[in-house]
Motif scaffolding. Structure first.
Motif, mmCIF file in Angstrom:
data_model
loop_
_atom_site.group_PDB
_atom_site.id
_atom_site.type_symbol
_atom_site.label_atom_id
_atom_site.label_comp_id
_atom_site.label_asym_id
_atom_site.label_seq_id
_atom_site.Cartn_x
_atom_site.Cartn_y
_atom_site.Cartn_z
ATOM 1 N N THR A 3 0.701 -1.320 -0.183
ATOM 2 C CA THR A 3 0.102 0.162 -0.013
ATOM 3 C C THR A 3 0.799 1.314 0.156
ATOM 4 O OG1 THR A 3 -1.710 -1.242 1.335
ATOM 5 C CG2 THR A 3 -1.845 1.126 1.106
ATOM 6 N N LEU A 4 1.911 1.389 0.824
ATOM 7 C CA LEU A 4 2.575 2.393 0.941
ATOM 8 C C LEU A 4 3.434 2.759 -0.581
ATOM 9 C CD1 LEU A 4 4.392 4.687 2.339
ATOM 10 C CD2 LEU A 4 5.916 2.789 2.836
ATOM 11 N N LEU A 5 3.967 1.546 -1.219
ATOM 12 C CA LEU A 5 4.630 2.119 -2.574
ATOM 13 C C LEU A 5 3.431 2.257 -3.541
ATOM 14 C CD1 LEU A 5 7.031 -1.188 -2.659
ATOM 15 C CD2 LEU A 5 7.480 1.056 -2.649
ATOM 16 N N SER A 6 2.241 1.582 -3.563
ATOM 17 C CA SER A 6 1.136 2.061 -4.309
ATOM 18 C C SER A 6 0.781 3.382 -4.065
ATOM 19 C CB SER A 6 -0.079 1.265 -4.186
ATOM 20 O OG SER A 6 0.339 -0.060 -4.495
ATOM 21 N N GLY A 7 0.765 4.040 -2.996
ATOM 22 C CA GLY A 7 0.625 5.395 -2.524
ATOM 23 C C GLY A 7 1.702 6.342 -3.119
ATOM 24 N N SER A 17 -2.624 10.983 -0.367
ATOM 25 C CA SER A 17 -2.772 10.352 0.805
ATOM 26 C C SER A 17 -4.282 9.850 0.979
ATOM 27 C CB SER A 17 -2.932 11.292 2.066
ATOM 28 O OG SER A 17 -2.776 10.878 3.396
ATOM 29 N N ALA A 18 -5.323 10.498 0.508
ATOM 30 C CA ALA A 18 -6.784 10.110 0.365
ATOM 31 C C ALA A 18 -6.872 8.880 -0.170
ATOM 32 C CB ALA A 18 -7.474 11.282 0.181
ATOM 33 N N LEU A 19 -6.432 9.001 -1.524
ATOM 34 C CA LEU A 19 -6.440 7.720 -2.419
ATOM 35 C C LEU A 19 -5.734 6.393 -1.960
ATOM 36 C CD1 LEU A 19 -5.858 9.331 -6.080
ATOM 37 C CD2 LEU A 19 -7.964 8.528 -4.926
ATOM 38 N N THR A 20 -4.308 6.886 -1.013
ATOM 39 C CA THR A 20 -3.907 5.442 -0.575
ATOM 40 C C THR A 20 -4.691 5.019 0.491
ATOM 41 O OG1 THR A 20 -1.727 6.612 -0.782
ATOM 42 C CG2 THR A 20 -1.847 4.998 0.716
ATOM 43 N N ALA A 21 -5.505 5.714 1.254
ATOM 44 C CA ALA A 21 -5.989 5.178 2.471
ATOM 45 C C ALA A 21 -7.459 4.492 1.696
ATOM 46 C CB ALA A 21 -6.814 6.377 3.247
ATOM 47 N N ARG A 76 0.466 4.916 9.331
ATOM 48 C CA ARG A 76 -0.212 3.971 8.529
ATOM 49 C C ARG A 76 0.240 4.539 6.923
ATOM 50 N NH1 ARG A 76 -1.314 -0.589 9.443
ATOM 51 N NH2 ARG A 76 -2.320 -1.062 7.403
ATOM 52 N N PRO A 77 0.172 3.659 6.084
ATOM 53 C CA PRO A 77 0.803 4.107 4.635
ATOM 54 C C PRO A 77 0.373 5.483 4.294
ATOM 55 C CG PRO A 77 0.247 1.571 4.545
ATOM 56 C CD PRO A 77 -0.154 2.071 5.900
ATOM 57 N N ALA A 78 -1.167 5.688 4.150
ATOM 58 C CA ALA A 78 -1.507 6.953 3.956
ATOM 59 C C ALA A 78 -0.974 7.854 4.597
ATOM 60 C CB ALA A 78 -3.191 6.829 4.199
ATOM 61 N N VAL A 79 -0.815 7.946 5.976
ATOM 62 C CA VAL A 79 0.050 8.926 6.655
ATOM 63 C C VAL A 79 1.475 9.226 6.228
ATOM 64 C CG1 VAL A 79 0.713 9.633 8.975
ATOM 65 C CG2 VAL A 79 -1.617 8.432 8.689
#
Length: 291
Positions: free
Chosen positions: A189-193, A225-229, A259-262
């Motif tokens: 998720t982090l890499l995707s974000g 960040s919103a899209l990652t969440a 979290r990844p979004a953050v």
């Protein structure tokens, strides 16, 4: 004769520039890119004995291939945002390194399967996550094979069209990462974000907005960040039996974990902050000169 051959090969070395001169920046990046591979082989040779000797190395090389692939996509935005033209010379080296780790990933998988090619081929054809990963690898091979100056001159405009494959190839590699990770997809998720953030930078540049604008960079960080969440929530809701709502709410509890979004938000805001610092420094220098 030896000196002549060396002079011809020198510009091809990853640690030299186009004139064949040593580039400290390229050398440092090249050595940094080698470190994960050295650690993987060190673990294989001297690490603990495991029931599946190639399993750990297999996952490590796959993760590093995706990380470095995402890093290669950061080169152009870095050049544009920070006006650092020298960094563009790193793009090919980083991209080819991502391909090398992906090939090593495939080689370790084949070793794990005892090099039984019919079985390997059937597994790739029948297992969806392997098919996805293999298609991404084929795209990277095509990009790597045409990444040299002669191919650029020969292909002309077709080269640019072909090398846009890096975007769907990265998306497929990230999807493969998600499918491999299964329950804990934090790293994927982090890499995707970060990939989403980089694509937003490119979209901004394509629309001819000022990419170095602090407000635009801040907005891109918030949107990414919103899209990652949302991506993380969708994965847990659709692909697992874990409570997606609790995972989503964890984004707002910084005391629990980042979290990844953050982390994507912090990365995007860091880019905006550095750009702001450079802008203020440039303005201060101009005032001092005018004084």
């Amino acid at each position: 004769m030896t000196a002549t051959v060396f002079s011809r090969l020198a510009p091809l070395a990853p640690w030299t520039d186009r004139t064949g001169q040593l580039s400290v920046l390229r050398l440092v990046v090249f050595l940094a890119l080698l470190v994960p591979g050295v650690l993987v082989f060190q673990d294989l040779a001297f690490g603990p004995i495991r029931p599946e000797p190639f399993e750990f190395a297999l996952h490590q090389t796959g993760e590093w291939a995706v990380r470095i692939l995402v890093l290669s996509l950061a080169v152009t935005p870095i050049r544009r945002i920070f006006r650092w033209n020298r960094v563009i010379g790193l793009r090919r080296m980083i991209g080819v390194t991502a391909l090398a780790y992906a090939m090593l990933h495939l080689g370790l998988y084949m070793a794990q399967e005892n090099w039984v090619l019919p079985k390997i081929a059937s597994e790739i054809a029948l297992r969806f996550y392997l098919t996805i990963g293999f298609v991404a690898l084929l795209a990277l091979i095509a990009l790597g094979a045409t990444s040299f100056d002669r191919a650029i001159r020969t292909m002309g405009p077709r080269w640019t069209t072909l090398h846009r494959l890096v975007y769907p190839a990265t998306a497929l590699a990230l999807f493969h990462h998600f499918l491999q990770a299964k329950a804990d997809v934090s790293a994927a998720t982090l890499l995707s974000g970060l990939f989403v953030l980089l694509m937003l930078y490119r979209l901004i540049a394509a629309r001819r907005w000022r990419l170095e604008n602090i407000g635009i960079l801040t907005a891109a960080a918030l949107v990414a960040s919103a899209l990652t969440a949302g991506l993380e929530y969708a994965w847990y809701a659709l692909a697992t039996n874990l409570p997606a709502e609790r995972v989503f709410m964890a984004n707002f509890n910084l005391a629990l974990s980042l979290r990844p979004a953050v982390l994507v938000l912090l990365a995007g805001l860091a880019v905006a902050a550095i750009r702001l610092g450079l802008t203020l420094a440039t303005s201060l220098k101009a005032r001092l000169r005018a004084a």
